[in-house]
Enzyme design. Sequence first.
Site, PDB file in Angstrom:
ATOM      1  N   HIS A 112       0.699  -1.026   0.070  1.00 35.14           N
ATOM      2  CA  HIS A 112       0.102   0.049   0.005  1.00 35.14           C
ATOM      3  C   HIS A 112       0.790   1.239   0.133  1.00 35.14           C
ATOM      4  O   HIS A 112       0.091   2.418  -0.286  1.00 35.14           O
ATOM      5  CB  HIS A 112      -0.972  -0.109   1.249  1.00 35.14           C
ATOM      6  CG  HIS A 112      -0.201   0.276   2.365  1.00 35.14           C
ATOM      7  ND1 HIS A 112       0.011  -0.594   3.619  1.00 35.14           N
ATOM      8  CD2 HIS A 112      -0.243   1.487   3.020  1.00 35.14           C
ATOM      9  CE1 HIS A 112       0.525  -0.017   4.390  1.00 35.14           C
ATOM     10  NE2 HIS A 112       0.487   1.102   4.324  1.00 35.14           N
ATOM     11  N   ASP A 142       0.191  -7.470   1.309  1.00 35.09           N
ATOM     12  CA  ASP A 142       0.697  -6.363   1.619  1.00 35.09           C
ATOM     13  C   ASP A 142       2.247  -6.234   1.644  1.00 35.09           C
ATOM     14  O   ASP A 142       2.828  -5.296   2.423  1.00 35.09           O
ATOM     15  CB  ASP A 142      -0.010  -5.665   2.961  1.00 35.09           C
ATOM     16  CG  ASP A 142       0.321  -4.202   2.821  1.00 35.09           C
ATOM     17  OD1 ASP A 142       0.483  -3.519   2.009  1.00 35.09           O
ATOM     18  OD2 ASP A 142       0.289  -3.383   3.956  1.00 35.09           O
ATOM     19  N   SER A 213       4.772   2.543   7.987  1.00 35.66           N
ATOM     20  CA  SER A 213       4.351   1.348   6.899  1.00 35.66           C
ATOM     21  C   SER A 213       5.359   1.074   6.391  1.00 35.66           C
ATOM     22  O   SER A 213       6.033   1.683   5.733  1.00 35.66           O
ATOM     23  CB  SER A 213       3.040   1.679   6.474  1.00 35.66           C
ATOM     24  OG  SER A 213       1.945   1.955   6.960  1.00 35.66           O
TER      25      SER A 213
END
Length: 472
Positions: A112, A142, A213
Amino acid sequence: MLFATAATFLPVSTVSAQVRALPDFTDLVDQVGPSVVNIRTLEKVAARSSQGGGANEEEMLEFFRRFGLPIPNIPKQAPRQNRPQQQEEEQPRGVGSGFILTSDGVIMTNAHVVEGADEVIVTLTDKREFKAKILGADKRSDVAVVKIEATGIPAVKVGDVNRLRVGEWVMAIGSPFGLENTVTAGIVSAKQRDTGDFLPFIQTDVAINPGNSGGPLINMRGEVVGINSQIYSRSGGFMGISFSIPMDEAVRVSDQLRASGRVSRGRIGVQIDQVSKEVAESIGLGKPTGALVRGVESGSPAEKAGVEAGDIITRFDGKVIEKSSDLPRIVGGTKPGTKSSLTVFRRGGSKELQVVIAEIEADKPVAKAPAKEERPATSLSTQVYGLTVSALTEAQKKEAGVRGGVRVEAATDAAARAGLREGDIVLQVANSEVLTLKEFDAVIAKHDKTKALNVLFRRGDWTQYAVIRAGR
């Protein structure tokens, strides 16, 4: 008064031992920090023209024409074919983190983080910047892998997730809110946390915020054990619960992305659910373990292998299926074309099946349920446990895709409390398959009414268990 103060002091040696036991992350930061990178993504958008109003001007003219108003004196523009072509400009899209997997420039991050990016910029801790090429990204896990043209850069050490223990200290390095090389620490709160289809996440209380992230989760040996991926939050900020992708799963995905740019996963074509304690005890399974098969896709590997709705898959290739979410993860990690073994619990006993793994496909739209035919004017029925049933017609069998069973015409009292309702198709009763109304009556006649009655039934495309207890 003396006895009240005597117990308030700890020996100096005890206090020193407690201080020495507290973790020191400074060496870990020095060791792993240079391998952590900042990732910026850019998106190409159409630049606004400085040669007049463009689309806004056309809308204004249309407004004047529609309402019959005098058109103001607007300077004429050059014909469209003579105007300069609209330019594109790059705008910042997002900021994330990543870490160097190999010294030749392979970097791991979250899918993402790079999703939708036209350009990816990687910044090392020494402030060098590189344009990165996306080797592949997998939305299901992911995980994404990008590559920069560099050599001799410091790579991380990958740790063994199986050695990770709940309560163990861990550390994260990343770029929360765009602040590069930020270090946070905490403990592992839980392992095997199910929040996705294929990943048993590592849960921690390490502060992970937007921008973290894709960064590494690091153990006290300086090894990367996970990729920081998600937070639980109502506000977008850290609330004490963070999730990381286990590194063994991430490496498995990254190997496929680097080799082919995509991830191939296995499937057998079953819809599954958890096994409740009540169902497990009723059917003789003992403890609630395995994956309950609620439906089998037509023509799927599971159907060809002989898997039936109502089976409970307890092992796959010898691996115990503790809970239903274990099955898609283990099957998904199996190479398509592999011949695997299934252990299923069916009608009071275990059965071994052989299945050839197929490759998972893109999600298909849900098929519209066929229209129901009118209920027959007359039907045979029997009344037990508040359950009235009738024989299935051939058309009903064909529509439901079953060999036999009985149709629920009414469910009251104990049957209603167990969750049964009109239109359900009963396939098994008390661990016995019932293809006809006669077989259903025979099983019910010899069943001990003081004991719970387990019923396997089908509703639409789903198959599940209900446990009926008479007199409750």
